[in-house]
Design a protein around this motif. Structure first.
Motif, short mmCIF file in Angstrom:
data_model
loop_
_atom_site.label_atom_id
_atom_site.label_comp_id
_atom_site.label_asym_id
_atom_site.label_seq_id
_atom_site.Cartn_x
_atom_site.Cartn_y
_atom_site.Cartn_z
N ASN B 185 4.88 -28.26 17.16
CA ASN B 185 3.53 -27.80 17.47
C ASN B 185 3.02 -28.29 18.82
O ASN B 185 1.81 -28.30 19.06
CB ASN B 185 2.56 -28.23 16.37
CG ASN B 185 2.84 -27.48 15.08
OD1 ASN B 185 3.21 -26.30 15.12
ND2 ASN B 185 2.73 -28.16 13.96
N ARG B 187 2.04 -27.74 22.25
CA ARG B 187 1.72 -26.63 23.16
C ARG B 187 2.34 -26.88 24.54
O ARG B 187 2.90 -25.97 25.14
CB ARG B 187 0.19 -26.51 23.29
CG ARG B 187 -0.24 -25.65 24.44
CD ARG B 187 -1.75 -25.67 24.61
NE ARG B 187 -2.34 -24.57 23.84
CZ ARG B 187 -3.35 -23.81 24.27
NH1 ARG B 187 -3.87 -24.03 25.46
NH2 ARG B 187 -3.85 -22.87 23.53
N PRO B 217 -2.82 -25.88 19.35
CA PRO B 217 -4.05 -26.55 19.81
C PRO B 217 -3.96 -26.96 21.28
O PRO B 217 -2.91 -27.41 21.74
CB PRO B 217 -4.14 -27.80 18.92
CG PRO B 217 -3.21 -27.57 17.80
CD PRO B 217 -2.18 -26.59 18.23
N GLU B 218 -5.08 -26.82 21.97
CA GLU B 218 -5.12 -27.09 23.41
C GLU B 218 -5.22 -28.59 23.68
O GLU B 218 -6.11 -29.26 23.17
CB GLU B 218 -6.32 -26.36 24.03
CG GLU B 218 -6.41 -26.53 25.53
CD GLU B 218 -7.43 -25.59 26.15
OE1 GLU B 218 -7.68 -24.51 25.59
OE2 GLU B 218 -7.96 -25.95 27.22
#
Lengths: 532, 259
Positions: B185, B187, B217-218
């Protein structure tokens, strides 16, 4: 510089308020004002703050005559080039085709056009020519630099003035970082439109910014370079903007321009970020006939190199060339793409310095930085060879503009770099290799006298190379108009092809290396097209 | 209320520190500051409290306070790995790269199995331009990292990004893939992999990685950056509608500058 007898000191009148203009000045031009075959040197200078007057000789712009023996003589006052106001950049070009190169000085509060009278003196013809840099109903914006080019292929050099921020001393606010006063980020101010002046051919110019669409693109311009990137026969413009998307102004050939930077892939870095664009150069690095773009910027940005993909598109080649790792830690201003070792591959020079004179205090980054030399190894790979480039690359300083040309006509490109509140650096190229070279001095007849915009292709036993005649190079500065080629081991140039802006194609065969060759435009215009 | 006040007055520095630690973990920063100040009032040379105060000061943009605390901490207890590491980290964040090396080296010596001091040594050497040392430390940090953890992914991503900046695209891609193995996950890992694949001319897989990054997610990598990359990739894939859509999203997003 001591041996050269150049005693010029660039003065910016640093103030406790840290007005933004202080950190931005420092242009230099290499041009032969008296046609004696030797490049002379012109420097721009600051002024008193807040009066913005050149209140004494220490603020004068300066012209140094090249004596031909490694020394120079200050002839500013006789030449009438002391100037007025807080000067920034300089652009050289023979706008009236009289055979003598003229000067345009861009400044914060004053822009000035100096006509070269041909007798060692210049006359300020700004008002008569109509190139004051004042925008109707907009006042005089802060000009950083300018460039000469023939956008409409009428044989007359036109003038692009590059403007920066909407800024005035009287209304400027003070910026601080951690309670320390420093120079404001350009994000604190709006940008201003650039100006395009069309040369009327009678000593006057017409502001065509609106009808050419130049003024509809409002940026924060720092550098300008010209090249016909799509080979359609019309010179295009690249404007390096500061913390703002760059402009690639495609010349539509009908007197108008369209900004295609975003679609072409040169508005932002590969990471989708604007960079603090400073100087720029627009030349063919890959020897494929398509000009590429290089920009200096500030630490954390890397200095972007955009590779021309031949279909109107560019790709950010900063990572793949290794330039990201070489440049990411530094800030640089002046720059130029030239073949410094005459091996047939154009290299890159960058003049280092942080932006803030109190950079160490504000962000622990040294203010003075060395100059950088990135050697082109071919195949789109560069190597940092600054450490091997000599003493001129070891000394950190507050470098600003840089201009390029062969000051002693030995076939090796020299560099003059300005230093804020210091003497300029004269970097004489003493490369010890035995590579051959040729320098082409173009003389336009139907075209503009300087031949600016002429595309040159040469063929030697070592391959093909391309270049384009321009004086608009780097930051604040103007370089020699002659076209330079390093030839490596080749002693003969088998073929030289020239495509002049108005369409004349000219070919020379079997030209001996190691000479400065004057080529006078000859022939009839042919349909526009690329050099095959 | 009087009882609570009495309790607070009675609590010792260790208790105040423990309260501060818990407040910090729960991001109750002002409470944490009060507690840590109380601890240091009673015990001015309590090293863990000094380190915590320094971390709080860093969050509050007071590097001067943080530096003072950490220098006191390493003077009181030079064997505190935590104090040495955070002092090195502070110097690194302040661009004082040369000063960062010594405390980070000391932290590494004191805790040779911890990947973080070596990781920051790698980034410090990268910032100083020592390519050889940086690569060596990145490799060491990798070797010390647990198999699957977000922290390992961060190390792989930074290592890959450095390799990419050196023009070593293939090795960079390998690091990005390992980052994704460590943290599917991440990014940043998917974005960096997309960039590497773009350089290699594998636009289709690059676009797939970019799209995947957008769903995550950022953190460091912004939506704008990913949209910009995707716009370029879809243009190269001859999918102008998608390119246009991403370009519009890029332009609509907040764009960042370095200055």
């Amino acid at each position: 510089m001591d041996g050269s007898k150049i005693d010029f000191v660039l003065k910016n009148s640093v103030s406790p308020e840290r007005y933004s203009i202080e950190t931005m000045t420092g242009g230099v031009a290499l041009f032969d004002y008296n046609n004696d075959g030797l490049l002379d040197i012109f420097f721009t200078n600051g002024a008193d703050i807040p009066s913005l007057k050149k209140s004494g000789p220490s603020f004068y712009n300066r012209l140094y005559h090249n004596n031909g023996d490694g020394t120079f003589r200050d002839i500013t006052e006789r030449a009438g080039l002391a100037g007025a106001g807080y000067s920034m950049g300089v652009a050289t070009g023979d706008y009236d085709n009289d055979g003598f190169v003229d000067l345009y000085v861009a400044g914060f509060d004053r822009n000035q056009l100096f006509h070269n009278n041909g007798d060692g003196t210049f006359t300020d013809v700004t008002g008569k020519a109509g190139v004051s840099g004042v925008i109707p109903e907009g006042g005089k914006p802060w000009a950083i630099t300018a460039g000469w080019f023939d956008y409409n292929n009428d044989g007359l050099l036109d003038l692009l003035v590059v403007n920066y921020l909407d800024y005035s001393i009287s209304t400027a606010h003070i910026c601080k970082t951690d309670n320390i006063v420093d120079y404001c980020s350009p994000n604190e101010y709006r940008g201003t439109p650039n100006i395009l002046y069309r040369n009327n051919g009678d000593g006057t110019f017409t502001d065509v910014s609106r009808q050419s669409h130049i003024s509809q693109y409002v940026g924060k311009g720092m550098g300008v370079a010209f090249a016909d990137y799509d080979d359609d026969g019309f010179t295009d413009i690249f404007v390096s903007n500061d913390s703002f998307p760059n402009f690639l102004l495609h010349n539509n050939g009908d007197g108008t321009f369209t900004d295609v930077a975003l679609a072409a892939g040169v508005a932002y870095s590969e990471n989708g970020k604007t960079v603090a664009g400073m100087g720029t150069d627009f030349r063919d690095i890959g020897n494929d006939g398509r000009p590429d773009i290089f920009q200096t910027a500030m630490y954390g940005d890397s200095f972007p190199l955009y590779r021309n993909l031949r279909n109107g598109q560019f790709e950010d080649a900063t990572d793949t060339t290794g330039l990201t790792a070489m440049t990411n830690r530094f800030t640089a201003w002046g720059t130029g793409i030239f073949d410094f070792d005459n091996d047939g591959n154009k290299d890159i020079f960058a003049a280092g310095s942080a932006i803030l004179d109190n950079s160490m205090e504000v962000n622990r980054k040294p203010y003075p930085l060395p100059n950088f030399l990135y050697r082109n190894l071919g195949n789109w790979v560069f190597k940092d060879v600054s450490a091997q480039a000599g003493a001129g690359f070891f000394a950190p300083a507050a470098h600003r503009g840089a201009a390029f040309g062969d000051l002693d006509n030995d076939g090796k490109i020299d560099i003059v770099v300005t230093v804020l509140n210091g003497k300029p650096q004269l970097l004489m190229n003493r490369s010890s290799n035995h590579n051959h070279w040729i320098i082409l001095k173009l003389v336009g007849v139907a075209d503009n006298r300087d031949g600016l915009g002429t595309k040159v292709k040469i063929m030697t036993a070592n391959g093909v190379q391309y270049n384009e005649a321009t004086t608009a190079v780097g930051y604040n500065s103007s370089s020699d108009k002659r076209v330079y080629f390093g030839l490596g081991s080749a002693t003969v140039v088998d073929r030289i092809e020239l495509a002049w802006p108005m369409g004349v194609k000219q070919v020379l065969n079997s030209v001996a290396a190691d000479q400065i060759l004057t080529i006078v435009e000859s022939g009839r215009p042919e349909p526009r097209g690329r050099l095959q | 209320m009087i009882w609570l006040l009495a309790f607070q007055l009675a609590a010792g520095p260790a208790q105040h520190y423990e309260n501060a630690r818990q407040d910090f973990a729960q991001q109750r920063f002002s409470e944490a500051v009060s507690e840590v100040d109380a601890a240091l009032h009673d015990s001015p040379y309590m090293v863990p409290a000094l380190v915590l105060k320094a971390r709080l000061a860093t969050f509050a943009h007071r590097p001067d306070v943080a530096k003072s605390c950490l220098i006191t901490a390493v003077t009181v207890d030079p064997a505190s790995e935590e104090a040495q590491f955070y002092l090195g980290l502070l110097y690194y964040m302040q661009n004082d790269f040369k000063l960062a090396i010594s405390p980070l080296q000391t932290a590494h010596t004191l805790s040779p199995r911890s990947p973080l001091p070596v990781f920051y040594l790698a980034m410090t050497q990268e910032a100083l331009g020592d390519e050889t040392q940086a690569l060596e430390f990145y490799q060491q940090a990798e070797n010390l990292s647990p198999e699957k953890a977000p922290q390992s992914a961060e190390i792989f991503v930074a290592h890959g990004r450095f390799l990419l900046s050196l023009g070593r695209t293939e090795e960079s891609i390998d690091k990005d893939r390992r980052a994704i193995e460590a943290d599917p996950n991440s990014r940043d890992a998917h974005y960096e992999l997309a960039k590497g694949l773009d350089h290699e001319g594998d636009f289709k897989n690059a676009a797939a990685e970019g799209e995947r990054a957008l769903t995550l997610p950022e953190l460091d990598t912004s939506d704008a950056q990913i949209h910009f990359l995707l716009a370029n990739l879809y243009r190269k894939l001859n999918q102008p509608d998608l390119a246009k859509a991403h370009l519009e999203k890029f332009q609509a997003a907040h764009q960042t500058t370095n200055r």
